[in-house]
Design a protein around this motif. Structure first.
Motif, PDB file in Angstrom:
ATOM      1  N   TYR A  45      11.345  10.497  39.429  1.00 29.33           N
ATOM      2  CA  TYR A  45      11.006  11.527  38.445  1.00 29.33           C
ATOM      3  C   TYR A  45      10.550  12.819  39.100  1.00 29.33           C
ATOM      4  N   GLY A  46      10.425  12.841  40.433  1.00 31.80           N
ATOM      5  CA  GLY A  46      10.002  14.046  41.136  1.00 31.80           C
ATOM      6  C   GLY A  46       8.502  14.172  41.295  1.00 31.80           C
ATOM      7  N   ILE A  47       7.778  13.087  41.101  1.00 25.12           N
ATOM      8  CA  ILE A  47       6.324  13.092  41.251  1.00 25.12           C
ATOM      9  C   ILE A  47       5.999  12.788  42.716  1.00 25.12           C
ATOM     10  N   SER A  48       4.911  13.347  43.226  1.00 25.54           N
ATOM     11  CA  SER A  48       4.542  13.097  44.617  1.00 25.54           C
ATOM     12  C   SER A  48       4.145  11.628  44.815  1.00 25.54           C
ATOM     13  N   LEU A  49       4.181  11.194  46.067  1.00 24.66           N
ATOM     14  CA  LEU A  49       3.873   9.796  46.367  1.00 24.66           C
ATOM     15  C   LEU A  49       2.432   9.457  46.019  1.00 24.66           C
ATOM     16  N   SER A  50       1.493  10.341  46.326  1.00 26.04           N
ATOM     17  CA  SER A  50       0.086  10.044  46.028  1.00 26.04           C
ATOM     18  C   SER A  50      -0.150   9.938  44.520  1.00 26.04           C
ATOM     19  N   THR A  51       0.504  10.794  43.750  1.00 27.29           N
ATOM     20  CA  THR A  51       0.374  10.715  42.289  1.00 27.29           C
ATOM     21  C   THR A  51       1.038   9.449  41.759  1.00 27.29           C
ATOM     22  N   SER A  52       2.179   9.088  42.335  1.00 25.41           N
ATOM     23  CA  SER A  52       2.862   7.854  41.922  1.00 25.41           C
ATOM     24  C   SER A  52       2.012   6.633  42.209  1.00 25.41           C
ATOM     25  N   LEU A  53       1.363   6.612  43.370  1.00 25.73           N
ATOM     26  CA  LEU A  53       0.481   5.489  43.707  1.00 25.73           C
ATOM     27  C   LEU A  53      -0.731   5.441  42.775  1.00 25.73           C
ATOM     28  N   ALA A  54      -1.281   6.609  42.445  1.00 17.43           N
ATOM     29  CA  ALA A  54      -2.413   6.644  41.518  1.00 17.43           C
ATOM     30  C   ALA A  54      -1.998   6.163  40.129  1.00 17.43           C
ATOM     31  N   ALA A  55      -0.820   6.581  39.665  1.00 19.22           N
ATOM     32  CA  ALA A  55      -0.329   6.127  38.359  1.00 19.22           C
ATOM     33  C   ALA A  55      -0.067   4.622  38.378  1.00 19.22           C
ATOM     34  N   SER A  56       0.453   4.112  39.492  1.00 19.18           N
ATOM     35  CA  SER A  56       0.670   2.665  39.613  1.00 19.18           C
ATOM     36  C   SER A  56      -0.655   1.920  39.573  1.00 19.18           C
ATOM     37  N   GLY A  57      -1.665   2.475  40.221  1.00 18.45           N
ATOM     38  CA  GLY A  57      -2.992   1.863  40.180  1.00 18.45           C
ATOM     39  C   GLY A  57      -3.572   1.836  38.784  1.00 18.45           C
ATOM     40  N   LEU A  58      -3.402   2.929  38.042  1.00 21.69           N
ATOM     41  CA  LEU A  58      -3.876   2.965  36.658  1.00 21.69           C
ATOM     42  C   LEU A  58      -3.113   1.982  35.776  1.00 21.69           C
ATOM     43  N   ALA A  59      -1.798   1.881  35.991  1.00 22.28           N
ATOM     44  CA  ALA A  59      -1.003   0.911  35.237  1.00 22.28           C
ATOM     45  C   ALA A  59      -1.466  -0.511  35.537  1.00 22.28           C
ATOM     46  N   PHE A  60      -1.725  -0.783  36.811  1.00 17.38           N
ATOM     47  CA  PHE A  60      -2.213  -2.101  37.202  1.00 17.38           C
ATOM     48  C   PHE A  60      -3.546  -2.408  36.531  1.00 17.38           C
ATOM     49  N   LEU A  61      -4.468  -1.460  36.561  1.00 17.14           N
ATOM     50  CA  LEU A  61      -5.776  -1.689  35.936  1.00 17.14           C
ATOM     51  C   LEU A  61      -5.647  -1.891  34.426  1.00 17.14           C
ATOM     52  N   GLY A  62      -4.748  -1.164  33.789  1.00 19.91           N
ATOM     53  CA  GLY A  62      -4.535  -1.354  32.355  1.00 19.91           C
ATOM     54  C   GLY A  62      -3.978  -2.732  32.031  1.00 19.91           C
ATOM     55  N   ILE A  63      -3.008  -3.177  32.830  1.00 16.88           N
ATOM     56  CA  ILE A  63      -2.427  -4.503  32.614  1.00 16.88           C
ATOM     57  C   ILE A  63      -3.467  -5.585  32.840  1.00 16.88           C
ATOM     58  N   VAL A  64      -4.291  -5.420  33.874  1.00 12.07           N
ATOM     59  CA  VAL A  64      -5.335  -6.417  34.161  1.00 12.07           C
ATOM     60  C   VAL A  64      -6.372  -6.435  33.039  1.00 12.07           C
ATOM     61  N   ALA A  65      -6.700  -5.274  32.482  1.00 12.31           N
ATOM     62  CA  ALA A  65      -7.660  -5.239  31.373  1.00 12.31           C
ATOM     63  C   ALA A  65      -7.119  -5.987  30.152  1.00 12.31           C
ATOM     64  N   VAL A  66      -5.847  -5.781  29.836  1.00 10.54           N
ATOM     65  CA  VAL A  66      -5.235  -6.493  28.706  1.00 10.54           C
ATOM     66  C   VAL A  66      -5.171  -7.996  29.002  1.00 10.54           C
ATOM     67  N   ALA A  67      -4.786  -8.348  30.226  1.00 14.38           N
ATOM     68  CA  ALA A  67      -4.721  -9.772  30.595  1.00 14.38           C
ATOM     69  C   ALA A  67      -6.093 -10.415  30.529  1.00 14.38           C
ATOM     70  N   HIS A  68      -7.126  -9.691  30.941  1.00 15.74           N
ATOM     71  CA  HIS A  68      -8.489 -10.242  30.877  1.00 15.74           C
ATOM     72  C   HIS A  68      -8.898 -10.478  29.430  1.00 15.74           C
ATOM     73  N   ALA A  69      -8.590  -9.529  28.566  1.00 18.32           N
ATOM     74  CA  ALA A  69      -8.949  -9.695  27.154  1.00 18.32           C
ATOM     75  C   ALA A  69      -8.223 -10.880  26.535  1.00 18.32           C
TER      76      ALA A  69
END
Length: 111
Positions: A45-69
């Motif tokens: 999508y043309g996003i920088s690597l650091s931003t992509s990694l941060a977005a992946s981290g946020l996605a991971f945390l969101g998925i883990v929060a839903v899985a925990h619930a």
């Protein structure tokens, strides 16, 4: 010195012991998928690597929060017996629809 019983360490929202394995497997798969697919598609999508990694981290945390619930806080006790077929099928149907939406979303950069 005796070791504590690990099955008693993880408890649901009602304080009953639960099996932690489904949550741990879900969290591991979420980490694998978020950090193996997320940065590649972010770069597509043309996003920088650091931003992509941060977005992946946020996605991971969101998925883990839903899985925990779903798998920890709302889980039935180990000795509660199996769930009826209707709620299990409904959860499976919702998971399949969500997975389909994710797959369609992953194909967008390829068009």
């Amino acid at each position: 010195m005796s070791r504590p019983d690990r099955s008693r360490l993880i408890r649901n929202g009602r304080g009953e012991p639960i099996d932690p394995v489904p949550f741990l497997v879900s969290a591991g798969l979420a980490f694998m998928l978020a950090f193996s697919i997320g940065p590649i598609y972010g770069l597509a999508y043309g996003i920088s690597l650091s931003t992509s990694l941060a977005a992946s981290g946020l996605a991971f945390l969101g998925i883990v929060a839903v899985a925990h619930a779903q798998l920890v806080r709302g889980a039935p006790a180990v000795d509660a017996g199996p769930l009826p077929a209707a709620p299990r099928f409904e959860r499976l149907l919702y998971a399949a629809i969500a997975f389909g939406v994710v797959l369609v979303g992953l194909t967008v950069p390829l068009l």
